[in-house]
Design a protein around this motif. Structure first.
Motif, PDB file in Angstrom:
ATOM      1  N   VAL A   1       1.005  -1.016   0.087  1.00  0.00           N
ATOM      2  CA  VAL A   1       0.119   0.090  -0.067  1.00  0.00           C
ATOM      3  C   VAL A   1       1.042   1.275   0.045  1.00  0.00           C
ATOM      4  O   VAL A   1       1.778   1.430   1.031  1.00  0.00           O
ATOM      5  CB  VAL A   1      -0.803   0.010   1.276  1.00  0.00           C
ATOM      6  N   ARG A   2       0.947   2.092  -0.973  1.00  0.00           N
ATOM      7  CA  ARG A   2       1.728   3.355  -1.019  1.00  0.00           C
ATOM      8  C   ARG A   2       1.205   4.267  -1.961  1.00  0.00           C
ATOM      9  O   ARG A   2       0.339   4.093  -2.745  1.00  0.00           O
ATOM     10  CB  ARG A   2       3.081   2.852  -1.783  1.00  0.00           C
ATOM     11  N   HIS A   3       1.800   5.392  -1.452  1.00  0.00           N
ATOM     12  CA  HIS A   3       1.091   6.864  -2.063  1.00  0.00           C
ATOM     13  C   HIS A   3       1.760   6.638  -3.421  1.00  0.00           C
ATOM     14  O   HIS A   3       3.259   6.260  -3.757  1.00  0.00           O
ATOM     15  CB  HIS A   3       1.563   7.939  -1.282  1.00  0.00           C
ATOM     16  N   LEU A   4       1.130   7.061  -4.627  1.00  0.00           N
ATOM     17  CA  LEU A   4       1.582   7.422  -5.808  1.00  0.00           C
ATOM     18  C   LEU A   4       2.185   9.055  -5.771  1.00  0.00           C
ATOM     19  O   LEU A   4       1.529   9.870  -6.115  1.00  0.00           O
ATOM     20  CB  LEU A   4       0.791   7.295  -6.733  1.00  0.00           C
ATOM     21  N   GLY A   5       3.286   9.197  -5.521  1.00  0.00           N
ATOM     22  CA  GLY A   5       3.929  10.217  -5.128  1.00  0.00           C
ATOM     23  C   GLY A   5       4.283  10.557  -3.517  1.00  0.00           C
ATOM     24  O   GLY A   5       4.337   9.670  -2.785  1.00  0.00           O
ATOM     25  N   ASP A   6       4.579  11.904  -3.253  1.00  0.00           N
ATOM     26  CA  ASP A   6       5.082  12.340  -1.875  1.00  0.00           C
ATOM     27  C   ASP A   6       3.762  12.018  -0.935  1.00  0.00           C
ATOM     28  O   ASP A   6       2.961  12.609  -1.291  1.00  0.00           O
ATOM     29  CB  ASP A   6       5.631  13.504  -1.820  1.00  0.00           C
ATOM     30  N   PRO A   7       4.046  11.258   0.156  1.00  0.00           N
ATOM     31  CA  PRO A   7       2.759  11.129   1.013  1.00  0.00           C
ATOM     32  C   PRO A   7       2.298  12.302   1.364  1.00  0.00           C
ATOM     33  O   PRO A   7       1.066  12.507   1.726  1.00  0.00           O
ATOM     34  CB  PRO A   7       3.410  10.549   2.209  1.00  0.00           C
ATOM     35  N   ALA A   8       2.962  13.344   1.611  1.00  0.00           N
ATOM     36  CA  ALA A   8       2.496  14.687   2.063  1.00  0.00           C
ATOM     37  C   ALA A   8       1.514  15.505   0.951  1.00  0.00           C
ATOM     38  O   ALA A   8       0.565  16.063   1.444  1.00  0.00           O
ATOM     39  CB  ALA A   8       3.512  15.637   2.452  1.00  0.00           C
ATOM     40  N   SER A   9       1.744  14.980  -0.301  1.00  0.00           N
ATOM     41  CA  SER A   9       0.652  15.625  -1.405  1.00  0.00           C
ATOM     42  C   SER A   9       0.272  14.893  -2.257  1.00  0.00           C
ATOM     43  O   SER A   9      -0.644  15.307  -3.216  1.00  0.00           O
ATOM     44  CB  SER A   9       1.673  16.626  -1.933  1.00  0.00           C
ATOM     45  N   ALA A  67      -2.519  -7.999  -8.628  1.00  0.00           N
ATOM     46  CA  ALA A  67      -3.219  -6.942  -9.303  1.00  0.00           C
ATOM     47  C   ALA A  67      -3.241  -5.624  -8.341  1.00  0.00           C
ATOM     48  O   ALA A  67      -2.880  -5.554  -7.115  1.00  0.00           O
ATOM     49  CB  ALA A  67      -4.565  -7.433  -9.424  1.00  0.00           C
ATOM     50  N   SER A  68      -3.589  -4.710  -9.007  1.00  0.00           N
ATOM     51  CA  SER A  68      -3.258  -3.389  -8.334  1.00  0.00           C
ATOM     52  C   SER A  68      -4.672  -2.375  -8.595  1.00  0.00           C
ATOM     53  O   SER A  68      -5.249  -2.768  -9.863  1.00  0.00           O
ATOM     54  CB  SER A  68      -1.969  -2.577  -8.884  1.00  0.00           C
ATOM     55  N   VAL A  69      -4.966  -1.787  -7.621  1.00  0.00           N
ATOM     56  CA  VAL A  69      -6.128  -0.835  -7.621  1.00  0.00           C
ATOM     57  C   VAL A  69      -5.570   0.506  -7.075  1.00  0.00           C
ATOM     58  O   VAL A  69      -4.594   0.458  -6.369  1.00  0.00           O
ATOM     59  CB  VAL A  69      -7.265  -1.316  -6.985  1.00  0.00           C
ATOM     60  N   ARG A  70      -6.179   1.691  -7.641  1.00  0.00           N
ATOM     61  CA  ARG A  70      -5.963   2.918  -7.072  1.00  0.00           C
ATOM     62  C   ARG A  70      -7.153   3.320  -6.116  1.00  0.00           C
ATOM     63  O   ARG A  70      -8.167   3.071  -6.143  1.00  0.00           O
ATOM     64  CB  ARG A  70      -5.785   4.113  -8.251  1.00  0.00           C
ATOM     65  N   ALA A  71      -6.679   4.332  -5.260  1.00  0.00           N
ATOM     66  CA  ALA A  71      -7.748   5.067  -4.219  1.00  0.00           C
ATOM     67  C   ALA A  71      -7.286   6.331  -3.870  1.00  0.00           C
ATOM     68  O   ALA A  71      -6.196   6.600  -3.806  1.00  0.00           O
ATOM     69  CB  ALA A  71      -8.218   3.984  -3.143  1.00  0.00           C
ATOM     70  N   LYS A  72      -8.335   7.291  -3.393  1.00  0.00           N
ATOM     71  CA  LYS A  72      -7.908   8.414  -3.204  1.00  0.00           C
ATOM     72  C   LYS A  72      -7.678   8.331  -1.747  1.00  0.00           C
ATOM     73  O   LYS A  72      -7.126   9.209  -0.901  1.00  0.00           O
ATOM     74  CB  LYS A  72      -9.363   9.135  -2.998  1.00  0.00           C
ATOM     75  N   ALA A  73      -7.781   7.142  -0.981  1.00  0.00           N
ATOM     76  CA  ALA A  73      -7.751   7.036   0.488  1.00  0.00           C
ATOM     77  C   ALA A  73      -7.833   5.372   0.734  1.00  0.00           C
ATOM     78  O   ALA A  73      -8.448   4.922  -0.130  1.00  0.00           O
ATOM     79  CB  ALA A  73      -8.811   7.684   1.181  1.00  0.00           C
ATOM     80  N   CYS A  74      -6.935   5.053   1.873  1.00  0.00           N
ATOM     81  CA  CYS A  74      -7.278   3.747   2.326  1.00  0.00           C
ATOM     82  C   CYS A  74      -7.146   3.587   3.730  1.00  0.00           C
ATOM     83  O   CYS A  74      -6.615   4.421   4.439  1.00  0.00           O
ATOM     84  CB  CYS A  74      -5.707   3.015   1.632  1.00  0.00           C
TER      85      CYS A  74
END
Ligand code: FAD
Length: 631
Positions: free
Chosen positions: A389-397, A412-419
């Motif tokens: 589970v990782r941010h796509l970019g800097d975790p702060a932004s 498999a991968s999915v994306r989300a605004k929040a986790c």
């Protein structure tokens, strides 16, 4: 071995015979093949509550996570397939906390698209349903989370959620529960002395009102041990004379109950063995690792002459302190708090089960094929272990989080605004290696409590009636307790009442290593659980039941019709133990440091509250969601 139990296992609608040799982590080829394909929760006949054999953390649910822990996952991992799915929220963990988080999130954002991932083949986490149908009649038992019951009153949030789901514990208790059913038949609790610990097998029924000297008159105990037990149970002796109540409580908080009995009460060795396992079910360790003050709060004997003031003291564990001050309301659904999990599922995905209230959920059949459909705003994907589970970019932004999971052997991968991570604390550092080091260390601190709840289906319960018991505590045996199913009539569900009817029996085992600090005992217990085959559990169950119930006419070959062993190597959330854990300043406890939000990732689960209760699971789901909306 006597007549083997027919263990029915249906995966993807295919009946497979689970051999008696199924071991944690080592699967016969047939089972492994079926599990590899277990992602197809949509298949006709997929109905995990009716599976028997090894359940709880069942084979197929934990191997990926263990490979991740052992740094043995990524070197062998294949390519990650991007599903292209994009959600508002992904929840890792489909227990009560994860399901509640989804509901709290949807309440704030009604159109939200939410995905819940869980590594098990069923939803609910510890809140697991065991279903049997002997002779066509539905019989239910909890495979894990037993009751609505907590050391503290439910918070407005947790109580509000239950009420919103139609669960009013006080009303349901009055209407549906019959806690005095067995005593009303003259049945009592029993104690089983085993020959390995006490020299001979002997069951005694603890009839209310009978003096201990008489109850123990033909127990395999020396006259001194009998006298000591009677003294501990009945006599009002102030073993700490000269100290004030507060001073006594402080002293009792610093010694284990075992040491209290041995060094203060001066009890015989066999009397101590008699009490050794009394704490297993509540604390997950024996009396060597629970403070005397904590067990006093549970009305254990030996304190009646101390004149301790009622109420909690600062040096108590979470559970004991809460119950010393009263505790919450209680209610037991026939499948335990699996009914709460299933109510949440039906609330999130209306078409997943028929019905409309907290009573009809008990007999409603969940349609697993409707849990993960593209047209639904909320989806529940089973047999799916999150591995990154990782941010796509800097975790702060960063605006997005990527969640990678394994299902059916593929990544498999999915994306989300929040986790929301509503999984176990100890796996989070492996999922999110980017977390601050201090937070990862805090998440690793606790060790969940391992335990086993076994549901044994019996042809009838005449032997219990003949022996005059409905429960037995077995301090030296493999399973330290056995109890007939609770009697609850709710909705269309009817409990068995006649001794001639089929009945479910709950047998509890807590694997311990007396003498070690609590967390070390849990680590050893986990290894014990994962290294024990179904065949061993079955042997132990048959042997123990034959020895306890044989004198009442029990025949294990004839009378056991099915066995479901719910293994929970990662069971209760760890609650700090005053005997072994430091007294952290408020806010510096590992669970508080560990649950800090990290960018768009928030942390729920009962571990986040260091409290092994459903209200904690719900409260921390709420907090996690609030944190995300506070970004
Ligand atoms: C045997 C037993 C009896 C209990 N009895 C009671 C009781 O009577 N009353 C009470 O209030 N509480 C009881 N509890 C405590 C129980 O833990 C809580 O009440 C509650 O069910 C916990 O819910 P949860 O969602 O926080 O955790 P869980 O139910 O553990 O759910 C977390 C889920 O996340 C999954 N997960 C973990 N890692 C991953 C991953 N990487 N990917 C995907 N999924 C993952 C887990 O496998 C699990 O399914 C009991 C617990 C046990 C084990």
């Amino acid at each position: 071995m006597e007549t083997p139990v027919a263990r029915r296992d249906f995966l993807n609608g295919v009946a497979i015979a689970i051999g008696s040799t199924v071991a944690g982590g080592v699967l016969p080829d047939l089972v492994a093949a079926a599990l590899a394909d277990a992602a197809a929760q949509d298949a006709v006949g997929y109905y995990p509550p009716a599976l028997t054999g090894l359940r709880g953390n069942h084979p197929g649910s934990f191997e990926t996570a263990h490979a991740l822990r052992d740094a043995d996952f990524w070197p062998h991992a294949g390519a990650i397939a991007a599903t292209g799915e994009d959600y508002d929220l992904v929840v890792v963990g489909g227990g009560i906390s994860g399901l509640a988080a989804a509901r709290f999130y949807r309440a704030k954002n009604p159109g939200a698209r939410i995905l819940i991932l869980d590594n098990h083949d069923d939803v609910g986490g510890h809140a697991k349903r065991n279903e049997f149908s002997p002779g066509g009649r539905l019989e239910l038992m909890n495979g894990g989370t037993l009751s609505i019951d907590s050391p503290r009153p439910y918070s407005a949030v947790a109580d509000g959620l239950l009420k919103a789901l139609g669960v009013d514990a006080a009303v349901l208790t009055k209407k549906c529960a019959e806690p005095n059913f067995y005593p009303s038949l003259g049945l009592a609790r029993g104690i089983f002395f085993d020959r390995e610990t006490f020299g001979a097998d002997k069951l005694i029924a603890v009839k209310p009102g009978v003096a201990w000297r008489e109850l123990l008159s033909d127990a395999p105990l020396s006259p001194r041990a009998r006298r000591d037990i009677a003294r501990i149970e009945e006599e009002k002796i102030d073993y700490l004379a000269g100290l004030s109540s507060d001073e006594k409580k402080k002293r009792l908080s610093r010694i284990s109950y075992r040491d209290y009995l041995r060094d203060v009460v001066n009890a015989d060795k066999a009397a101590i063995a008699f009490y050794q396992a009394r704490t297993h079910g509540e604390w997950g360790v024996g009396i060597d690792a629970v403070s005397a003050l904590d067990v006093w709060a549970f009305a254990f004997p030996g304190f009646q002459g101390l004149n301790l003031k009622p109420g909690s003291a600062p040096q108590m564990g979470y559970t004991a302190a809460g119950y010393a001050d009263g505790g919450s309301y209680t209610f037991h659904f026939p499948d335990g708090n699996a009914s709460i999990a299933r109510l949440l599922v039906r609330d999130l995905i209306a078409e997943s089960a028929p019905g409309k209230n907290a009573e009809d959920i008990v007999t409603a059949r969940l349609d697993y094929a409707r849990l993960d459909r593209p047209q639904s705003n909320v989806r529940i994907r089973l047999n799916a272990t999150a591995v990154r589970v990782r941010h796509l970019g800097d975790p702060a932004s960063a605006a997005d989080v990527e969640i990678v999971y394994v299902r059916g052997g593929a990544l498999a991968s999915v994306r989300a605004k929040a986790c929301v991570l509503a999984c176990y604390n100890m796996i989070i550092p492996y999922l999110c290696p980017d977390l601050p080091e201090q937070q990862k260390a805090a998440l690793r601190y606790a060790s969940k409590i391992p335990l086993i709840y076994t549901s044994v289906a019996l042809r009838n319960w005449r032997p219990f009636k003949a022996l005059g018991i409905f429960h037995a505590h077995a301090p030296g045996s493999y399973f330290s307790s056995l109890s007939l199913n609770e009697v609850t009539d709710i909705g269309k569900y009817r409990s068995a009442r006649s001794p001639d009817e089929p009945m479910l029996l709950r047998m509890v085992r807590v694997p311990v290593q007396p003498g070690l600090p609590e967390r070390d005992q849990h680590r050893a217990g986990r290894l014990d659980i994962l290294g024990t085959t179904f065949a061993t559990y079955e042997d132990k169950i048959r042997d123990q039941l034959a020895r306890i119930l044989g004198p009442g006419g029990f025949n294990s070959g004839r009378d056991i019709t099915a066995i479901t062993v719910n293994r929970w190597p990662h069971g209760y959330a760890y609650e700090y133990n005053p005997l072994f854990d430091p007294d952290w300043p408020q806010g510096q406890e590992p669970h508080v440091i560990g649950r800090a939000r990290f960018g768009r990732i928030a942390i729920a689960n009962s571990d986040a509250g260091a409290a092994a209760y459903t209200d904690s699971a719900i409260d921390h789901a709420y907090r996690a969601v609030e944190e995300l909306f506070g970004i």
